[in-house]
Enzyme design. Structure first.
Site, short mmCIF file in Angstrom:
data_model
loop_
_atom_site.label_atom_id
_atom_site.label_comp_id
_atom_site.label_asym_id
_atom_site.label_seq_id
_atom_site.Cartn_x
_atom_site.Cartn_y
_atom_site.Cartn_z
CG HIS A 127 -3.33 -6.06 -0.25
ND1 HIS A 127 -2.64 -6.36 0.77
CD2 HIS A 127 -2.73 -5.08 -0.76
CE1 HIS A 127 -1.31 -5.77 1.12
NE2 HIS A 127 -1.73 -4.75 0.05
CE LYS A 130 -1.99 -1.42 1.16
NZ LYS A 130 -0.83 -1.56 0.30
#
Length: 318
Positions: free
Chosen positions: A136, A157
């Protein structure tokens, strides 16, 4: 093991003899040219490797008498060879094809010269057999540095990656990064095909980065150099302010430089990530700002001591 049809397509091979197996028993990127075996020497024969026949090996077979050639090839095909590849579009003797078919060993042909095909095949097999892990995170190319953004879901992110893309950097993968170990110290990250060029922005949904920003905004793969761990700012935690000691993290047994970046409202993550990438590049070239500061302090200390001694001497005279 490599799927036979994938192997054929990826290396652009022509099938001369097919086999019943759907996979090739290839477990190493090394290849073998059977010149010594055609001469009858089978000690240390690397039969488990793909067999490459070039112009030298083929010339030797062709010049033999048919019965002698059959004897040589019977011994050769008695081993469970994964496959045989004939380079330069050379025409093999019919005995080679018939004995390969009897032994259920696939024979391919390529028009590429032997040395060049060998290099291509080694590179391809190395890539296919490399250990793979999906993590991830978000992977980008920032100033030529492969930056892997990691952290808990929702930390920001994708939003930071989107800002970096607007600033001219390239996206490799968002949310899921497929990481392949291509050598003992090198990891290559890519995007799973199902989410290629896609990014999830909460509140908006999925967007296609290539369609929105153009082909220059994406790249299919990138070597991973730096891991930036994004986490929500913790007032009770002491964050590194100097950077003398570098943390590392391991992915597939490869150590990577890791830095923790605290996230809070008002911080421009895109600029911080750009600076982290540039700073990493400077360190690779031999310049380390924190070490430079320590060097300056060490050089200044003797001068400070000397000045203090001179002041004390002046006070004594007065």
């Amino acid at each position: 093991m490599i799927p036979k049809e994938k192997f054929r397509k990826d290396l652009n091979l022509t099938v001369l003899v097919d086999s019943s197996s759907q996979e090739l028993a290839i477990h190493s990127p090394d290849l073998n040219r059977p010149g010594m075996q055609f001469c009858g020497f089978y000690e240390h024969f690397a039969w488990e490797r793909p067999q490459i026949i070039g112009i030298v090996e083929m010339a030797y077979l062709v010049q033999q008498e048919p019965q002698e050639r059959i004897s040589v090839l019977k011994s050769y095909f008695s081993y469970a060879l994964p496959c045989v590849i004939i380079c330069r579009s050379l025409t093999p003797p019919p005995e080679l094809l018939s004995l390969a078919k009897a032994a259920d060993i696939p024979v391919f042909q390529t028009d590429i010269v032997t040395s060049r095909f060998t290099a291509l095949a080694i590179q391809y097999i190395t890539h296919e057999l490399a250990p793979v892990e999906t993590r991830h995170g978000t992977l980008l190319d920032v100033y030529g540095v492969g930056v892997l953004l990691s952290g808990k879901s929702g930390v920001g992110k994708s939003e930071a990656a989107l800002e970096l893309i607007k600033r001219g950097h390239m996206l490799v993968a968002d949310d899921a990064v497929r990481i392949r170990k291509v050598s003992e110290d090198r990891l290559i990250g890519s995007c799973p095909p199902s989410i290629h060029n896609l990014m999830e922005i909460r509140g908006i949904g999925l967007i296609d980065i290539q369609a929105m920003f153009g082909v220059s905004a994406v790249t299919p793969s990138k070597a991973i150099d730096l891991v930036l761990e994004l986490e929500v700012w913790d007032p009770a935690k002491m964050y590194d302010r100097i950077g003398l000691e570098e943390e590392t993290t391991e992915i597939l047994g490869v150590p990577l430089v890791r830095q923790t970046v605290p996230v809070r409202p008002g911080r421009n993550l895109a600029i911080i990530i750009e600076v982290a990438a540039r700073n990493y590049s400077l360190k690779r070239m031999g310049y380390h700002a924190a070490l430079e500061l320590r060097k300056r302090i060490a050089q200044a200390e003797p001068e400070n001591i000397k000045e203090q001694e001179e002041k004390e001497n002046d006070q004594d005279w007065t």
